[in-house]
Design a protein around this motif. Structure first.
Motif, PDB file in Angstrom:
ATOM      1  N   ARG A 147       7.244  -8.457  -1.027  1.00 31.31           N
ATOM      2  CA  ARG A 147       6.397  -7.316  -0.630  1.00 31.31           C
ATOM      3  C   ARG A 147       7.011  -6.050  -1.231  1.00 31.31           C
ATOM      4  NH1 ARG A 147       6.448 -10.341   4.622  1.00 31.31           N
ATOM      5  NH2 ARG A 147       4.302 -10.808   5.193  1.00 31.31           N
TER       6      ARG A 147
ATOM      7  N   ARG B  74       4.132  -9.168  -5.210  1.00 32.16           N
ATOM      8  CA  ARG B  74       2.794  -8.748  -4.783  1.00 32.16           C
ATOM      9  C   ARG B  74       2.622  -7.266  -5.105  1.00 32.16           C
ATOM     10  NH1 ARG B  74       1.166  -8.925   1.462  1.00 32.16           N
ATOM     11  NH2 ARG B  74       2.577  -7.168   1.563  1.00 32.16           N
TER      12      ARG B  74
ATOM     13  N   GLU C  41      -6.912 -13.634   1.589  1.00 32.12           N
ATOM     14  CA  GLU C  41      -6.675 -13.207   2.969  1.00 32.12           C
ATOM     15  C   GLU C  41      -7.907 -12.557   3.593  1.00 32.12           C
ATOM     16  OE1 GLU C  41      -3.339 -10.493   3.026  1.00 32.12           O
ATOM     17  OE2 GLU C  41      -3.928  -9.540   1.162  1.00 32.12           O
TER      18      GLU C  41
ATOM     19  N   GLY D 240      -2.903 -16.005   2.513  1.00 33.78           N
ATOM     20  CA  GLY D 240      -2.198 -15.092   3.429  1.00 33.78           C
ATOM     21  C   GLY D 240      -2.823 -15.213   4.798  1.00 33.78           C
ATOM     22  N   THR D 241      -2.264 -16.085   5.618  1.00 36.08           N
ATOM     23  CA  THR D 241      -2.915 -16.360   6.908  1.00 36.08           C
ATOM     24  C   THR D 241      -2.814 -15.190   7.885  1.00 36.08           C
ATOM     25  OG1 THR D 241      -0.900 -17.492   7.539  1.00 36.08           O
ATOM     26  CG2 THR D 241      -2.743 -18.865   6.864  1.00 36.08           C
ATOM     27  N   ASN D 242      -1.793 -14.345   7.734  1.00 37.54           N
ATOM     28  CA  ASN D 242      -1.639 -13.245   8.701  1.00 37.54           C
ATOM     29  C   ASN D 242      -2.908 -12.393   8.741  1.00 37.54           C
ATOM     30  OD1 ASN D 242       0.938 -14.225   8.754  1.00 37.54           O
ATOM     31  ND2 ASN D 242       1.839 -12.553   7.610  1.00 37.54           N
ATOM     32  N   ASP D 243      -3.403 -12.025   7.553  1.00 37.13           N
ATOM     33  CA  ASP D 243      -4.629 -11.228   7.510  1.00 37.13           C
ATOM     34  C   ASP D 243      -5.870 -12.097   7.608  1.00 37.13           C
ATOM     35  OD1 ASP D 243      -4.216  -8.429   7.441  1.00 37.13           O
ATOM     36  OD2 ASP D 243      -3.187  -8.692   5.530  1.00 37.13           O
TER      37      ASP D 243
ATOM     38  N   ARG E 116      -4.652  -7.660  14.168  1.00 35.84           N
ATOM     39  CA  ARG E 116      -3.370  -8.351  14.338  1.00 35.84           C
ATOM     40  C   ARG E 116      -2.295  -7.506  15.006  1.00 35.84           C
ATOM     41  NH1 ARG E 116      -1.368  -9.053   7.964  1.00 35.84           N
ATOM     42  NH2 ARG E 116       0.775  -8.857   8.576  1.00 35.84           N
TER      43      ARG E 116
HETATM   44  C1  PEP Z   1      -0.750 -12.197   4.976  1.00 37.30           C
HETATM   45  O1  PEP Z   1      -1.632 -11.388   5.259  1.00 37.30           O
HETATM   46  O2  PEP Z   1      -0.729 -13.389   5.374  1.00 37.30           O
HETATM   47  C2  PEP Z   1       0.414 -11.797   4.150  1.00 37.30           C
HETATM   48  C3  PEP Z   1       1.252 -12.669   3.686  1.00 37.30           C
HETATM   49  O3  PEP Z   1       0.570 -10.484   3.907  1.00 37.30           O
HETATM   50  P1  PEP Z   1       1.064  -9.371   4.972  1.00 37.30           P
HETATM   51  O4  PEP Z   1       1.640 -10.064   6.170  1.00 37.30           O
HETATM   52  O5  PEP Z   1       2.069  -8.556   4.216  1.00 37.30           O
HETATM   53  O6  PEP Z   1      -0.199  -8.618   5.248  1.00 37.30           O
END
Ligand code: PEP
Ligand code: MG
Length: 617
Positions: free
Chosen positions: A322, A358, A457, A478-481, A491
């Protein structure tokens, strides 16, 4: 009850047995079990500081008083830093104290405070504490946990100066601890953590902090069990209480009954043996027991210094670097040279492994002061990441130049975040092409064949994964988003966090859809969201045929061990069963039960429990 009475009572075994048992759940940041006597540290009471309006002739002496307090704080930190022996496990983390020393030179901290003393005639304590609050508030809006935690560094440094200004003793809280203590506190600074003796302190439990606070990072290096984010442990426990902390599950039990103590003693032993055996797995490849499938295990990294830790834990490359940290917490933009140097160092340190850089994911709540932003009503869906880069081409081009040039020294991949339509991807690719041509014309060295990928994502990117696959060399999920956008759950909003579910049937289907659409074209699919580092999810991620998993470095040996001990048959079976289920809770339950039964002494997935509990004996 005062401390003396309290200690007397604890010594009387019968009296202690009448205490209420309290169980709290926080964030397990450094695994292992510790059982011992709590030492509750006095809260550093710097909240109440004198406020005084200065007379004009008092202004300059007050500035001098502030400067001398800053100098004294720097001397103290330097002293602590020097006292870390080269062989000490924290030696590699001296940089944390270096960062704190640098913060003491930060213009925002110094000039902001001096200006308030000069223009508003505030006394130094008042001016400093208001200035710290302002700086912290700016950090507080950041979504990324790691970067948000950096606000706490400002807090610790500011608090040290405040204590000096107020004539309070510093670093005294942890002097002369009795042996085998478990520290309980509202908060613990990295400087205090650096002074903990492993012989004296078995572990710590604190109200504040998350997994990525520097205090947590140091606890892991010290291999000291620790739980943070407990919110009220410093009020629930008292000095002399028996306390259990489980740094794996985040459970803390104050005044446990004898059965619980017995159970946790057993667990402590299992943990110890387990940890000893784990590191060796970092060196091994992640191949399933039947040899049917091999997965590349990578690390997610934010800071240069984390690369060493990632390598030690056996990463086979950096799956997500990042880059936002280079842009945040400063008032100017980093130059091409500065960025080039940073990316080059990451690539050199990771050689011969691949590094996935990224491009900027700024915007939403990661707002650098160096760029102008309109206030947005819905910033998570606003001008962020690739959208921001496409509308600030100069900034984007500088970053691309730096990455492409650095890529000449190692194996580098370029990852574009938040792509939601093909038009954005094509536009970004055109800019990459332009930058390559410029570098060529200028005769600068760069990697003309850098591999380009998309971070999937946004649900629309899932739907067009087949179209994206035509344009790229790799894809990372990117599962977080993706979860936040797919389930419509912010989130960072704690009120809806109970709905944020990794194993929601919709999430599993979206992941499957990406993998199927992309792999058909012979292109690899990675996952770099937090989901990839949780053992419970591994059978499904293997069952879905992901090629690469990128995670927090510390999870790597454990995940490799798990992959090496399971077969593809059971992964496919669990995946098929999960896809038959309609409720996320049922999927969780099935996977947790599987892991508990299959590996009763590993992975430490707790029996499902209610949140925090209190009951009287
Ligand atoms: C995500 O969104 O899964 C990701 C890897 O990016 P970040 O957590 O930095 O948004
Ligand atoms: Mg993201």
């Amino acid at each position: 009850m005062n401390l003396k009475d309290r200690e007397d009572q604890t010594r009387l075994g019968a009296a202690a047995a009448s205490e209420a048992t309290v169980m709290l759940r926080g964030i397990g940041v450094s695994s292992g079990v510790a059982i011992g006597q709590a030492i509750v540290l006095e809260r550093v009471a710097t909240e109440i500081h004198p406020r005084r309006i200065l007379r004009t002739d008092e202004v300059e002496p007050e500035i001098a008083r502030f400067e001398s307090a800053v100098k004294r704080a720097a001397d103290q930190l330097d002293q602590i830093r020097k006292s870390i022996h080269p062989e000490h496990p924290l030696n590699g983390h001296r940089y944390i104290l270096d960062t704190h020393l640098l913060l003491l030179e930060d213009r925002m901290l110094l000039n902001g405070t001096k200006n308030a003393i000069r223009t508003e005639c505030q006394n130094a304590e008042w001016a400093l504490s208001e200035n710290i609050d302002r700086i912290i508030a700016a950090f507080d809006t950041i979504e990324d946990e790691y970067l948000r935690e950096r606000a706490r560094d400002v807090h610790f440094v500011g608090e040290r100066v405040l204590r000096i200004l107020m004539g309070r003793s510093e670093d005294k809280r942890i002097d002369q601890l009795p042996p085998h203590a478990i520290i309980v506190a509202h908060d613990l600074s990295p400087a205090e953590t650096a002074q903990l003796e492993r012989e004296q302190v078995l572990g710590f439990a604190i109200d504040m902090g998350g997994k990525t606070s520097h205090t947590a990072i140091m606890a892991r290096s010290l291999k000291m069990p620790a739980v943070t984010g407990l919110e009220r442990i410093s009020r629930e426990a008292q000095t002399g209480d028996t306390i259990i902390i489980d740094g794996g599950t985040g459970v803390v039990i104050v005044n446990p009954d004898p059965d619980t103590i017995f159970r946790y003693k057993e667990r402590r032993e299992i943990y110890r043996k387990y940890q000893q055996s784990l590191m060796a797995f970092g060196k091994l490849p992640a191949v399933t027991r039947d040899g049917d499938r091999s997965v590349r295990i990578m690390a997610n990294v934010e800071l240069l210094d984390e690369i060493e830790i990632a390598m030690e834990h056996g990463c086979e490359g950096i799956g997500l670097f990042r880059t936002e940290y280079l842009f945040l917490g400063r008032s100017d933009l980093p130059s091409e040279e500065e960025q080039y140097e940073a990316y080059r160092r990451v690539l050199l340190r990771s050689r011969p492994n691949v590094v996935t850089i990224r491009t900027l994911d700024l915007g939403a709540d990661k707002i650098p002061t160096s760029l102008k932003f309109e206030k947005e009503t819905n910033p998570a869906m606003g001008l962020r990441a690739i959208r921001l880069c496409l509308s600030n081409r100069d900034v984007f081009k500088v970053q691309l130049r730096a990455i492409l040039r650095a890529a000449a020294v190692g194996e580098c991949r370029l990852l574009l975040p938040m792509i939601s339509c093909l038009r954005e991807l094509i536009a970004a690719k055109e800019i990459v092409q332009e930058v390559k041509q410029d570098l060529q014309k200028e005769g600068l060295e760069y990697d003309p064949n850098i591999r380009l990928g998309v971070l999937v994502e946004v649900p629309s990117a899932v739907a067009i994964a087949d179209l994206i696959a035509r344009e790229v060399d790799f894809v990372s999920i990117g599962t977080n988003d993706l979860i936040q956008y797919a389930l419509a759950i912010d989130r960072v909003n704690e009120h809806v966090s109970y709905l944020y579910d990794t194993l929601h049937p919709a999430v599993l289907r979206l992941i499957r859809q990406v993998i199927t659409a992309v792999q058909v074209r012979g292109i690899g699919v990675a996952m770099c969201g937090e989901m990839a580092g949780d053992p419970v999810n591994i059978p499904i991620l293997l069952g879905l045929d992901l090629d690469e998993l990128s995670m927090n470095a510390l999870s790597i040996p454990m995940i490799k061990k798990l992959i090496r001990s399971i077969g593809m048959d059971e992964c496919r079976d669990l995946t098929a069963r999960a896809f038959d289920m309609s409720d996320a809770q049922d999927i969780h339950f099935m996977l947790e039960e599987w892991i508990r039964e299959r590996f009763p002494h590993d992975y430490f997935v707790d029996q499902p429990q209610q949140g925090n509990e209190r009951h009287e004996h």
